[in-house]
Design an enzyme around this catalytic site. Structure first.
Site, PDB file in Angstrom:
ATOM      1  N   SER A  19     -36.788  22.085 -35.325  1.00 33.33           N
ATOM      2  CA  SER A  19     -35.713  22.779 -34.601  1.00 33.33           C
ATOM      3  C   SER A  19     -36.241  23.490 -33.358  1.00 33.33           C
ATOM      4  O   SER A  19     -37.326  24.096 -33.389  1.00 33.33           O
ATOM      5  CB  SER A  19     -35.061  23.847 -35.494  1.00 33.33           C
ATOM      6  OG  SER A  19     -34.407  23.269 -36.573  1.00 33.33           O
ATOM      7  N   ILE A  20     -35.450  23.458 -32.308  1.00 29.19           N
ATOM      8  CA  ILE A  20     -35.810  24.201 -31.096  1.00 29.19           C
ATOM      9  C   ILE A  20     -35.945  25.689 -31.436  1.00 29.19           C
ATOM     10  O   ILE A  20     -36.851  26.371 -30.941  1.00 29.19           O
ATOM     11  CB  ILE A  20     -34.753  23.961 -29.996  1.00 29.19           C
ATOM     12  CG1 ILE A  20     -34.833  22.504 -29.518  1.00 29.19           C
ATOM     13  CG2 ILE A  20     -34.935  24.935 -28.842  1.00 29.19           C
ATOM     14  CD1 ILE A  20     -33.773  22.100 -28.523  1.00 29.19           C
ATOM     15  N   TYR A 155     -22.362  11.955 -25.301  1.00 28.98           N
ATOM     16  CA  TYR A 155     -22.418  13.408 -25.543  1.00 28.98           C
ATOM     17  C   TYR A 155     -20.991  13.975 -25.679  1.00 28.98           C
ATOM     18  O   TYR A 155     -20.748  14.937 -26.388  1.00 28.98           O
ATOM     19  CB  TYR A 155     -23.197  14.087 -24.412  1.00 28.98           C
ATOM     20  CG  TYR A 155     -23.791  15.420 -24.812  1.00 28.98           C
ATOM     21  CD1 TYR A 155     -24.726  15.510 -25.837  1.00 28.98           C
ATOM     22  CD2 TYR A 155     -23.422  16.588 -24.162  1.00 28.98           C
ATOM     23  CE1 TYR A 155     -25.267  16.728 -26.208  1.00 28.98           C
ATOM     24  CE2 TYR A 155     -23.963  17.811 -24.517  1.00 28.98           C
ATOM     25  CZ  TYR A 155     -24.887  17.874 -25.544  1.00 28.98           C
ATOM     26  OH  TYR A 155     -25.426  19.087 -25.901  1.00 28.98           O
ATOM     27  N   LYS A 162     -20.539  22.597 -24.392  1.00 26.86           N
ATOM     28  CA  LYS A 162     -21.637  23.249 -23.660  1.00 26.86           C
ATOM     29  C   LYS A 162     -21.132  23.883 -22.362  1.00 26.86           C
ATOM     30  O   LYS A 162     -21.643  24.925 -21.925  1.00 26.86           O
ATOM     31  CB  LYS A 162     -22.761  22.247 -23.372  1.00 26.86           C
ATOM     32  CG  LYS A 162     -23.526  21.788 -24.618  1.00 26.86           C
ATOM     33  CD  LYS A 162     -24.161  22.930 -25.389  1.00 26.86           C
ATOM     34  CE  LYS A 162     -25.137  22.442 -26.457  1.00 26.86           C
ATOM     35  NZ  LYS A 162     -25.568  23.520 -27.365  1.00 26.86           N
ATOM     36  N   LEU A 194     -32.934  17.298 -35.628  1.00 27.08           N
ATOM     37  CA  LEU A 194     -31.850  16.866 -36.524  1.00 27.08           C
ATOM     38  C   LEU A 194     -30.534  16.704 -35.751  1.00 27.08           C
ATOM     39  O   LEU A 194     -29.860  15.677 -35.846  1.00 27.08           O
ATOM     40  CB  LEU A 194     -31.695  17.939 -37.611  1.00 27.08           C
ATOM     41  CG  LEU A 194     -30.997  17.560 -38.899  1.00 27.08           C
ATOM     42  CD1 LEU A 194     -31.745  16.422 -39.586  1.00 27.08           C
ATOM     43  CD2 LEU A 194     -30.948  18.787 -39.822  1.00 27.08           C
TER      44      LEU A 194
HETATM   45  P1  NAD Z   1     -31.244  21.491 -35.055  1.00 24.59           P
HETATM   46  O1  NAD Z   1     -30.418  20.538 -35.884  1.00 24.59           O
HETATM   47  O2  NAD Z   1     -32.611  21.753 -35.497  1.00 24.59           O
HETATM   48  O3  NAD Z   1     -30.475  22.878 -34.870  1.00 24.59           O
HETATM   49  C1  NAD Z   1     -29.060  22.992 -34.883  1.00 24.59           C
HETATM   50  C2  NAD Z   1     -28.766  24.169 -35.789  1.00 24.59           C
HETATM   51  O4  NAD Z   1     -27.367  24.495 -35.774  1.00 24.59           O
HETATM   52  C3  NAD Z   1     -29.133  23.889 -37.253  1.00 24.59           C
HETATM   53  O5  NAD Z   1     -30.023  24.880 -37.727  1.00 24.59           O
HETATM   54  C4  NAD Z   1     -27.798  23.997 -37.972  1.00 24.59           C
HETATM   55  O6  NAD Z   1     -27.893  24.476 -39.300  1.00 24.59           O
HETATM   56  C5  NAD Z   1     -27.085  24.991 -37.062  1.00 24.59           C
HETATM   57  N1  NAD Z   1     -25.653  25.032 -37.324  1.00 24.59           N
HETATM   58  C6  NAD Z   1     -24.731  24.052 -37.146  1.00 24.59           C
HETATM   59  N2  NAD Z   1     -23.511  24.496 -37.564  1.00 24.59           N
HETATM   60  C7  NAD Z   1     -23.679  25.775 -38.000  1.00 24.59           C
HETATM   61  C8  NAD Z   1     -22.811  26.759 -38.542  1.00 24.59           C
HETATM   62  N3  NAD Z   1     -21.504  26.527 -38.717  1.00 24.59           N
HETATM   63  N4  NAD Z   1     -23.332  27.984 -38.859  1.00 24.59           N
HETATM   64  C9  NAD Z   1     -24.638  28.254 -38.688  1.00 24.59           C
HETATM   65  N5  NAD Z   1     -25.530  27.350 -38.174  1.00 24.59           N
HETATM   66  C10 NAD Z   1     -25.040  26.127 -37.842  1.00 24.59           C
HETATM   67  O7  NAD Z   1     -31.215  20.865 -33.584  1.00 24.59           O
HETATM   68  P2  NAD Z   1     -31.715  21.455 -32.186  1.00 24.59           P
HETATM   69  O8  NAD Z   1     -31.827  20.259 -31.300  1.00 24.59           O
HETATM   70  O9  NAD Z   1     -32.852  22.355 -32.376  1.00 24.59           O
HETATM   71  O10 NAD Z   1     -30.433  22.265 -31.684  1.00 24.59           O
HETATM   72  C11 NAD Z   1     -30.477  23.635 -31.315  1.00 24.59           C
HETATM   73  C12 NAD Z   1     -29.669  23.863 -30.055  1.00 24.59           C
HETATM   74  O11 NAD Z   1     -30.335  23.252 -28.954  1.00 24.59           O
HETATM   75  C13 NAD Z   1     -28.262  23.302 -30.070  1.00 24.59           C
HETATM   76  O12 NAD Z   1     -27.393  24.194 -29.417  1.00 24.59           O
HETATM   77  C14 NAD Z   1     -28.412  22.035 -29.251  1.00 24.59           C
HETATM   78  O13 NAD Z   1     -27.198  21.608 -28.674  1.00 24.59           O
HETATM   79  C15 NAD Z   1     -29.385  22.528 -28.213  1.00 24.59           C
HETATM   80  N6  NAD Z   1     -30.068  21.495 -27.428  1.00 24.59           N
HETATM   81  C16 NAD Z   1     -30.753  20.498 -28.042  1.00 24.59           C
HETATM   82  C17 NAD Z   1     -31.392  19.524 -27.279  1.00 24.59           C
HETATM   83  C18 NAD Z   1     -32.147  18.390 -27.927  1.00 24.59           C
HETATM   84  O14 NAD Z   1     -32.426  17.401 -27.263  1.00 24.59           O
HETATM   85  N7  NAD Z   1     -32.517  18.496 -29.183  1.00 24.59           N
HETATM   86  C19 NAD Z   1     -31.341  19.590 -25.870  1.00 24.59           C
HETATM   87  C20 NAD Z   1     -30.647  20.636 -25.265  1.00 24.59           C
HETATM   88  C21 NAD Z   1     -30.010  21.587 -26.057  1.00 24.59           C
END
Ligand code: NAD
Length: 260
Positions: A19-20, A155, A162, A194
């Protein structure tokens, strides 16, 4: 002495070590921040707890950000545990898989609601409860993606979510600025996590990014974590309402001339 020594940070959105939010958590901990964690669903506890305990977290709470009672309970625990805190990391997004494939025009009303509520409104819900506990000011940070600004294949509704999230960052920054609370977003390039694996064609997008972004490489958790440290520290003390790109320069490109 670390840049964040004496600061307490709450991290929402760790699902696993990819996770980020976990990348951000590690970077904040390395600079001396004390960390507390919240995870979205019970099934994640077995993954999140060991990570959180590994950085000596005193708070590890389940919280579905779409449930106001759960959010209230979590912030009660935060108050009991820390009294006040300084940094809030919101790294949460969700859309139904069916809405991350095919045509945006086919998005259902319920799919639109789910994506916007979980991915954009949740920042407002957390900021509302954080404000009274960020007594000495602080920093709120969320995660976004360039699909808010331009069309990215598949997307779809998440791009709209977003865009709402980014507008929310600016309105929250305006409301909370007088209390010394800064609100910013990092717009990251693609990282294999994920959530990202739910987007149709993500692997191809990642490969393409590595080929054409000015820096010719993909983005890491560490890249995002280090920018997060900066945004959450006093070094960014006058930065608020901003969308900071951590994407190897992808967003500056107008068009790409194919070389093969
Ligand atoms: P990740 O799946 O590890 O994290 C997403 C998180 O959101 C998970 O921990 C999940 O449990 C949580 N979540 C979803 N619904 C929820 C709810 N109702 N209540 C509480 N938690 C909830 O994936 P990630 O890529 O680390 O995503 C983290 C953020 O980074 C997101 O906002 C994503 O859009 C953003 N992001 C990701 C990327 C990428 O390429 N992975 C790029 C830019 C931005």
């Amino acid at each position: 002495m670390g840049l964040l020594e004496g600061k307490t940070a709450l991290i929402f959105g760790v699902a696993n070590e990819h996770s980020i939010a976990w990348g951000i958590a590690q970077a904040l901990a390395a600079e001396g921040a004390e960390l507390g964690f919240s995870y979205g669903i019970p099934a994640l506890e077995k993954r999140v707890r060991p990570l959180a305990e590994g950085v000596n977290a005193r708070l590890i709470e389940e919280c579905n950000v779409n449930d106001d009672d759960a959010v209230d309970r979590t912030f009660e625990k935060v108050k009991e545990t820390y009294g006040s805190f300084d940094i809030l990391v919101h790294s949460i997004a969700y859309a139904d898989r069916a809405d991350l494939d095919g045509r945006f025009v086919e998005t259902s009303r319920s799919g639109f609601h789910t994506a916007l509520e979980t991915s954009a409104y949740s920042l407002v819900a957390l900021a509302q409860r954080a404000e009274p506990l960020m007594r000495e000011g602080g920093s709120i940070l969320t995660m976004t993606y360039y699909g808010s600004v331009a069309v990215m294949p598949h997307y779809n509704v998440m791009g709209v979510a977003k865009a709402a999230l980014e507008a929310g960052v600016r309105y929250l920054a305006s409301d909370l600025g007088p209390q010394g609370i800064r609100v910013n977003a990092i717009s990251a390039g693609p990282i294999k996590t994920l959530a990202a694996s739910g987007i149709a064609g993500f692997r191809k997008m990642l490969n393409y990014h590595e080929k054409v972004a000015p820096m010719r490489r993909s983005i890491t958790q560490d890249d995002v974590g280090k920018t997060a440290v900066w945004l959450c520290s006093d070094w960014a003390g006058a930065v608020t309402g901003e969308i900071v790109y951590v994407d190897g320069g992808w967003n500056i490109m107008g068009t790409i001339i194919p070389t093969c």
